[in-house]
Motif scaffolding. Structure first.
Motif, mmCIF file in Angstrom:
data_model
loop_
_atom_site.group_PDB
_atom_site.id
_atom_site.type_symbol
_atom_site.label_atom_id
_atom_site.label_comp_id
_atom_site.label_asym_id
_atom_site.label_seq_id
_atom_site.Cartn_x
_atom_site.Cartn_y
_atom_site.Cartn_z
ATOM 1 N N CYS A 1 0.832 -1.199 0.000
ATOM 2 C CA CYS A 1 0.000 0.000 0.000
ATOM 3 C C CYS A 1 0.871 1.255 0.000
ATOM 4 O O CYS A 1 0.617 2.202 -0.766
ATOM 5 C CB CYS A 1 -0.922 -0.017 1.210
ATOM 6 S SG CYS A 1 -2.163 1.293 1.221
ATOM 7 N N PHE A 2 1.893 1.277 0.831
ATOM 8 C CA PHE A 2 2.777 2.444 0.874
ATOM 9 C C PHE A 2 3.501 2.639 -0.453
ATOM 10 O O PHE A 2 3.554 3.754 -0.992
ATOM 11 C CB PHE A 2 3.803 2.322 2.006
ATOM 12 C CG PHE A 2 4.856 3.385 1.950
ATOM 13 C CD1 PHE A 2 4.593 4.658 2.428
ATOM 14 C CD2 PHE A 2 6.100 3.134 1.371
ATOM 15 C CE1 PHE A 2 5.556 5.662 2.338
ATOM 16 C CE2 PHE A 2 7.055 4.122 1.282
ATOM 17 C CZ PHE A 2 6.783 5.387 1.768
ATOM 18 N N LEU A 3 4.056 1.567 -0.992
ATOM 19 C CA LEU A 3 4.846 1.678 -2.221
ATOM 20 C C LEU A 3 4.006 2.100 -3.423
ATOM 21 O O LEU A 3 4.482 2.839 -4.290
ATOM 22 C CB LEU A 3 5.550 0.356 -2.518
ATOM 23 C CG LEU A 3 6.662 -0.041 -1.539
ATOM 24 C CD1 LEU A 3 7.167 -1.446 -1.841
ATOM 25 C CD2 LEU A 3 7.813 0.971 -1.588
ATOM 26 N N THR A 4 2.770 1.660 -3.463
ATOM 27 C CA THR A 4 1.922 1.978 -4.626
ATOM 28 C C THR A 4 1.148 3.274 -4.457
ATOM 29 O O THR A 4 0.964 4.018 -5.428
ATOM 30 C CB THR A 4 0.939 0.820 -4.897
ATOM 31 O OG1 THR A 4 0.153 0.569 -3.727
ATOM 32 C CG2 THR A 4 1.682 -0.435 -5.310
ATOM 33 N N GLU A 5 0.708 3.565 -3.244
ATOM 34 C CA GLU A 5 -0.139 4.738 -3.029
ATOM 35 C C GLU A 5 0.643 5.991 -2.634
ATOM 36 O O GLU A 5 0.162 7.113 -2.857
ATOM 37 C CB GLU A 5 -1.186 4.449 -1.959
ATOM 38 C CG GLU A 5 -2.192 3.371 -2.358
ATOM 39 C CD GLU A 5 -3.261 3.173 -1.308
ATOM 40 O OE1 GLU A 5 -3.363 4.020 -0.388
ATOM 41 O OE2 GLU A 5 -4.002 2.176 -1.391
ATOM 42 N N ARG A 6 1.802 5.830 -2.055
ATOM 43 C CA ARG A 6 2.565 6.987 -1.601
ATOM 44 C C ARG A 6 3.879 7.130 -2.385
ATOM 45 O O ARG A 6 4.093 8.115 -3.090
ATOM 46 C CB ARG A 6 2.844 6.892 -0.094
ATOM 47 C CG ARG A 6 1.586 6.751 0.768
ATOM 48 C CD ARG A 6 0.664 7.967 0.637
ATOM 49 N NE ARG A 6 -0.604 7.786 1.321
ATOM 50 C CZ ARG A 6 -0.848 8.158 2.571
ATOM 51 N NH1 ARG A 6 0.100 8.715 3.291
ATOM 52 N NH2 ARG A 6 -2.041 7.978 3.105
ATOM 53 N N ALA B 1 5.216 5.579 -5.052
ATOM 54 C CA ALA B 1 5.173 5.581 -6.518
ATOM 55 C C ALA B 1 4.716 6.927 -7.070
ATOM 56 O O ALA B 1 5.127 7.328 -8.172
ATOM 57 C CB ALA B 1 4.257 4.469 -7.024
ATOM 58 N N LYS B 2 3.884 7.631 -6.323
ATOM 59 C CA LYS B 2 3.338 8.902 -6.799
ATOM 60 C C LYS B 2 4.284 10.077 -6.553
ATOM 61 O O LYS B 2 4.295 11.044 -7.331
ATOM 62 C CB LYS B 2 1.994 9.155 -6.127
ATOM 63 C CG LYS B 2 0.924 8.143 -6.515
ATOM 64 C CD LYS B 2 -0.380 8.407 -5.781
ATOM 65 C CE LYS B 2 -1.447 7.384 -6.174
ATOM 66 N NZ LYS B 2 -2.722 7.596 -5.444
ATOM 67 N N GLN B 3 5.061 10.020 -5.460
ATOM 68 C CA GLN B 3 5.973 11.119 -5.135
ATOM 69 C C GLN B 3 7.285 10.573 -4.562
ATOM 70 O O GLN B 3 7.597 10.784 -3.390
ATOM 71 C CB GLN B 3 5.322 12.075 -4.136
ATOM 72 C CG GLN B 3 4.123 12.844 -4.687
ATOM 73 C CD GLN B 3 3.539 13.795 -3.661
ATOM 74 O OE1 GLN B 3 3.032 13.374 -2.614
ATOM 75 N NE2 GLN B 3 3.620 15.084 -3.941
ATOM 76 N N PRO B 4 8.061 9.881 -5.357
ATOM 77 C CA PRO B 4 9.291 9.254 -4.850
ATOM 78 C C PRO B 4 10.308 10.247 -4.302
ATOM 79 O O PRO B 4 11.137 9.888 -3.461
ATOM 80 C CB PRO B 4 9.841 8.515 -6.079
ATOM 81 C CG PRO B 4 9.232 9.219 -7.249
ATOM 82 C CD PRO B 4 7.876 9.651 -6.802
#
Length: 285
Positions: A20-25, A27-30
């Motif tokens: 959830c963190f990797l895809t929702e947070r 991935a969007k603002q690395p």
């Protein structure tokens, strides 16, 4: 149940929170996160589980706390701070240092409150040093955690610092959850006992049991005399206030901090008696 057993038991929840963190947070603002932290999160379960555990396995709030912590780590550049970047006087005064393990084999962080002199302009740097020490221990110990020993021997009202105490609690709660095994409050003088009810209100009810009080007759219930420094009545002669190789004096880095030479001379005049005393008690036979 041990931490390793709990991580194994909640492996599915850990994997879900990580995804959830990797895809929702991420991935969007690395750019908001440090790749060092992301690599640890991808490869190990402890950095994820600790937030699930502290939020009682509520995935939604755990995600928010994990995100907040990782953003802070990027903003503070905590991964890139070095021990030799800290003025050598911060080490020589012996206000905060790591030492031997307790009876359970857990690393102990010592804080000597009598050398906390509450100089407003230095407050930020003292907090940064505190956070740096905790982070380095946390990275080294992982799920084994650590103990904090707050030594109040000879401390008085001039040393009492609720702001620094609040910072310590905040850092442990939000940036290093589940790392503190317990906190030993050593030799609490009667004049400072009125501060405890205030401090206790800042600690969640379910964590208040982690605070233990001990005097000179009780401290060895927690730390064996062979592992306790001489100045606390132990037998260990290992020095505790030694700066790392390459440390410069506060005079040499004063320009980086925006202090004038006169300001530095004034601060050193205040701190040098305490530095000298610390060096003396390190040499007790």
């Amino acid at each position: 149940m041990s931490i390793k057993e709990s991580i194994k038991r909640h492996r599915n929840e850990v994997q879900e929170l990580r995804h959830c963190f990797l895809t929702e947070r991420y991935a969007k603002q690395p750019e908001l996160y440090d790749e060092c932290d992301i690599q640890k999160l991808r490869s190990t379960d402890w950095p994820v589980w600790r937030f699930l555990r502290t939020e009682r396995y509520n995935a939604e709030t755990a995600l928010e706390k994990l995100d907040r912590c990782l953003r802070w780590r990027r903003e503070s550049d905590i991964n890139y701070k070095r021990g030799e970047d800290v003025p050598k006087e911060f080490y020589e005064i012996g206000g905060m240092f790591t030492y031997n393990e307790d009876r359970d084999g857990t690393c102990v962080i010592y804080m000597r409150i009598k050398v906390n002199l509450k100089i407003a302009r230095l407050n930020r740097y003292i907090k940064d040093f505190m956070t740096f020490v905790i982070d380095r221990v946390d990275q080294r110990t992982n799920e084994s955690g650590f103990v904090v020993l707050i030594d109040l021997t000879d401390a008085g009202l001039r040393n009492a610092d609720l702001d620094l105490c609040s910072h310590l609690i905040h850092v442990l709660r939000f940036y290093f959850p589940e790392a503190l095994k317990h906190c030993i409050v050593y030799n609490l003088p009667w004049i400072l006992r009125s501060f405890w009810p205030v401090v206790r209100m800042w600690i969640p009810n379910r964590h208040q049991h982690l605070v233990r009080f001990a005097n000179k007759d009780e401290i060895q219930d927690y730390i064996d005399s062979e592992q306790l420094p001489k100045y606390l009545g132990g037998r260990c002669k290992r020095r505790f206030a030694e700066p790392p190789d390459g440390c410069r004096s506060v005079r040499e880095i004063s320009d980086n901090w925006g202090f004038t030479g006169d300001e530095i001379d004034g601060y050193l005049q205040i701190f040098e008696p305490h530095i000298n005393e610390t060096q003396r008690i390190q040499c007790l036979d």
